[in-house]
Design a protein around this motif. Sequence first.
Motif, PDB file in Angstrom:
ATOM      1  N   TYR A  77       0.827  -1.209   0.000  1.00 26.47           N
ATOM      2  CA  TYR A  77       0.000   0.000   0.000  1.00 26.47           C
ATOM      3  C   TYR A  77       0.862   1.260   0.000  1.00 26.47           C
ATOM      4  CZ  TYR A  77      -3.312   3.573   1.425  1.00 26.47           C
ATOM      5  OH  TYR A  77      -4.052   4.720   1.477  1.00 26.47           O
ATOM      6  N   GLY A  78       1.817   1.333   0.919  1.00 25.37           N
ATOM      7  CA  GLY A  78       2.673   2.511   0.983  1.00 25.37           C
ATOM      8  C   GLY A  78       3.458   2.719  -0.301  1.00 25.37           C
ATOM      9  N   ALA A  79       3.929   1.617  -0.884  1.00 25.18           N
ATOM     10  CA  ALA A  79       4.684   1.722  -2.136  1.00 25.18           C
ATOM     11  C   ALA A  79       3.814   2.283  -3.256  1.00 25.18           C
ATOM     12  CB  ALA A  79       5.238   0.353  -2.528  1.00 25.18           C
ATOM     13  N   THR A  80       2.555   1.855  -3.325  1.00 27.65           N
ATOM     14  CA  THR A  80       1.678   2.367  -4.379  1.00 27.65           C
ATOM     15  C   THR A  80       1.368   3.842  -4.168  1.00 27.65           C
ATOM     16  OG1 THR A  80      -0.419   1.770  -3.264  1.00 27.65           O
ATOM     17  CG2 THR A  80       0.591   0.102  -4.690  1.00 27.65           C
ATOM     18  N   LYS A  81       1.212   4.243  -2.924  1.00 26.53           N
ATOM     19  CA  LYS A  81       0.899   5.638  -2.659  1.00 26.53           C
ATOM     20  C   LYS A  81       2.112   6.539  -2.907  1.00 26.53           C
ATOM     21  CE  LYS A  81      -3.431   5.392  -1.959  1.00 26.53           C
ATOM     22  NZ  LYS A  81      -4.345   6.025  -2.942  1.00 26.53           N
TER      23      LYS A  81
END
Length: 271
Positions: free
Chosen positions: A159-163
């Motif tokens: 999730y953090g990587a996509t954001k």
Amino acid sequence: MTATVMSAYGPWGIVAGGSDGVGVAFAHGTASRGINVVLVARRVPVLEAAADDIRARYGVEVRTVALDLSAAGALAELERVTSDLEVGLLVYNAGADNHSVAFLDKDLDAHLELVHRNCTAVLEAAYRFGAPMVARGRGAVVLVTSGAAWAGGATLAAYGATKAFDLILAESLWAEWRGSGVDVLGLVLGRTDTPSHRRMRDAGGESYGGELADPYDVAEQALTHLGDGPTWIHGSANPTGGSPFGALSRRDAVLAMSRGASAGKKAGVER
């Protein structure tokens, strides 16, 4: 910082992920400014209810498009069904993660679906709908991202990587398009009172300690400051500033984010 006059962008706006939470707040804010709205989401009953409410309140045209934005071909289909419209605003708000667990405790397919919805589809949406805006010399794109983008953290890997992808994409497009008449804003959300956030907290058995941002305040602030990109950090004393981790080393920032994840207190993280 100056308030944006949205009518200059064009007669239609698209809100992807527009059936509830921050998305529907963006739709209301857009319609209240006299802009017609295309609402895009998966759940047809919620989508149609939101559309009926907006039509009744603001007297604008509302078109609904039921799509799963993680599906192959979804953005091409959205482009096709809106090809008769002059779209001057794109808000990409889809992409919450309702189930926060350790990386290996989630199925690979779930990770890949999240990456497609939050990265590939966002890039494709910006390309398909941004190109006509640049050609016309007017328009605006809002990519809704998260405080999870600031640093890695336990249970936030995919999730953090996509954001982070969304944040860098927004900032880069702002740099490329800033002289073309197209405004780009990477909207960084903190903890916000949305249905997806509530589902995530309920699933984890966590309390609602701390203040949650109001989705309508979030959307109103972003729409007012569309021209103040590349980045707007909602809830920050310095909304156009940098990472809240400041001078911390990357290692310390990751550890701080991980402690917040473990305690269920992801300051600056909207999911």
